[in-house]
Design an enzyme around this catalytic site. Structure first.
Site, short mmCIF file in Angstrom:
data_model
loop_
_atom_site.label_atom_id
_atom_site.label_comp_id
_atom_site.label_asym_id
_atom_site.label_seq_id
_atom_site.Cartn_x
_atom_site.Cartn_y
_atom_site.Cartn_z
N SER A 25 -5.11 1.59 -4.59
CA SER A 25 -5.63 3.34 -5.60
C SER A 25 -6.89 2.54 -6.22
CB SER A 25 -4.62 3.54 -6.24
OG SER A 25 -3.68 3.88 -5.92
N1 SAH Z 1 -0.61 1.19 -6.09
C1 SAH Z 1 -1.31 0.16 -4.39
C2 SAH Z 1 -1.10 1.74 -3.30
C3 SAH Z 1 -1.49 0.93 -1.84
S1 SAH Z 1 -1.91 2.41 -0.78
C4 SAH Z 1 -2.32 -0.65 -4.49
O1 SAH Z 1 -3.76 0.11 -5.37
O2 SAH Z 1 -2.87 -2.04 -3.60
C5 SAH Z 1 -0.14 3.22 -1.08
C6 SAH Z 1 0.90 2.81 -0.66
O3 SAH Z 1 1.99 3.21 0.12
C7 SAH Z 1 0.49 2.48 1.50
O4 SAH Z 1 0.34 0.34 1.33
C8 SAH Z 1 1.21 2.85 2.47
O5 SAH Z 1 2.24 1.45 3.27
C9 SAH Z 1 2.99 2.85 1.26
N2 SAH Z 1 3.29 3.64 1.34
C10 SAH Z 1 3.32 4.89 2.71
N3 SAH Z 1 4.96 5.60 2.66
C11 SAH Z 1 5.86 4.61 2.04
C12 SAH Z 1 7.39 5.01 1.59
N4 SAH Z 1 8.19 5.58 2.62
N5 SAH Z 1 8.38 3.57 1.02
C13 SAH Z 1 6.92 2.15 0.56
N6 SAH Z 1 5.47 2.20 1.01
C14 SAH Z 1 4.78 3.20 1.16
#
Ligand code: SAH
Length: 220
Positions: free
Chosen positions: A68
């Site tokens: 993000s």
């Molecule tokens: N805070 C993280 C954001 C990653 S994007 C960063 O800055 O790196 C959001 C993430 O949520 C992705 O990696 C995706 O695979 C995950 N995601 C989506 N649905 C999910 C779920 N039901 N449970 C856990 N993770 C999930």
């Protein structure tokens, strides 16, 4: 010369500029700014995008996912008002960068990611930095992590079609949750607070996150 050969001083300068940008966007909490100073974002990103590590932008991390935007993560941290005794649940570990920021602000962080390989990479980066107070789980975060509930704060880093009831249920009294809710392209970032017998909520801003997939998210 590969991107890794950039000197530490160059990383540091880029990090300072990022912190300045975050500050200009209204984040003035010194503990939060300090956390951004302490966590090297490039260590959480694939080498191919290291040169972009300190841009205030979402960065691709593989598997169709993105780390993000840092100023948005800072807004999450400031809005939730994370304290040193707080137990925090994060849904969507992704790169693990936000997890590491949280680890500096909270007592303990529990973070769930559905893509195993991303969780494995996040664990490697957290271990390399010797971050001790983080537990990671591979699975569907829309059902929360009941084993360690309740949580003082819950951060959902992916966009939900509706608020997963299990996450509200796992909020401690006075607990806060931030979650993007809406369509696949655009959402409202909602702040929930557990107060007395019920919940209050308000809109913080508009945003655009990758979809939350799972039982109480979008269909996979
Ligand atoms: N805070 C993280 C954001 C990653 S994007 C960063 O800055 O790196 C959001 C993430 O949520 C992705 O990696 C995706 O695979 C995950 N995601 C989506 N649905 C999910 C779920 N039901 N449970 C856990 N993770 C999930």
């Amino acid at each position: 010369m590969g991107p890794d050969a950039l000197s530490d001083r160059r990383w540091e300068r880029a990090r300072r500029e990022l912190i300045e940008t975050i500050r200009e966007r209204g984040i003035d909490d010194l503990e939060i700014l300090r956390a951004f100073d302490l966590v090297p974002r490039h260590l959480f990103l694939p080498e191919a995008v290291h040169h972009r590590a300190y841009e205030d932008a979402p960065i691709p991390i593989g598997f169709g996912q993105t780390a993000s935007q840092p100023s948005l993560q800072a807004l999450y941290l400031q809005t939730l008002g994370i304290g040193p005794n707080d137990r925090v649940l994060e849904v969507g570990t992704g790169s693990g960068y936000q997890t590491a920021l949280l680890a500096h602000l909270a007592a303990h962080v529990y973070s769930i990611e559905r893509v195993r390989e991303l969780s494995v990479r996040a664990r490697a980066a957290l271990d390399r930095l010797r971050v001790p107070n983080v537990a990671l789980l591979v699975g569907d975060g829309t059902v929360g992590w009941s084993r360690y509930a309740p949580y003082d704060a819950i951060l959902v880093a992916a966009a939900a079609p509706q608020v997963p009831p299990a996450l509200l249920a796992q909020l401690a009294p006075g607990g806060r949750m931030l979650i993007p809710v809406g369509g696949r392209e655009e959402q409202r970032l909602l702040l929930y607070r557990r107060s007395g017998e019920g919940f209050e909520h308000e809109e913080v801003t508009r945003c655009a996150f990758v979809p939350l997939l799972g039982r109480f998210g979008w269909a996979e």
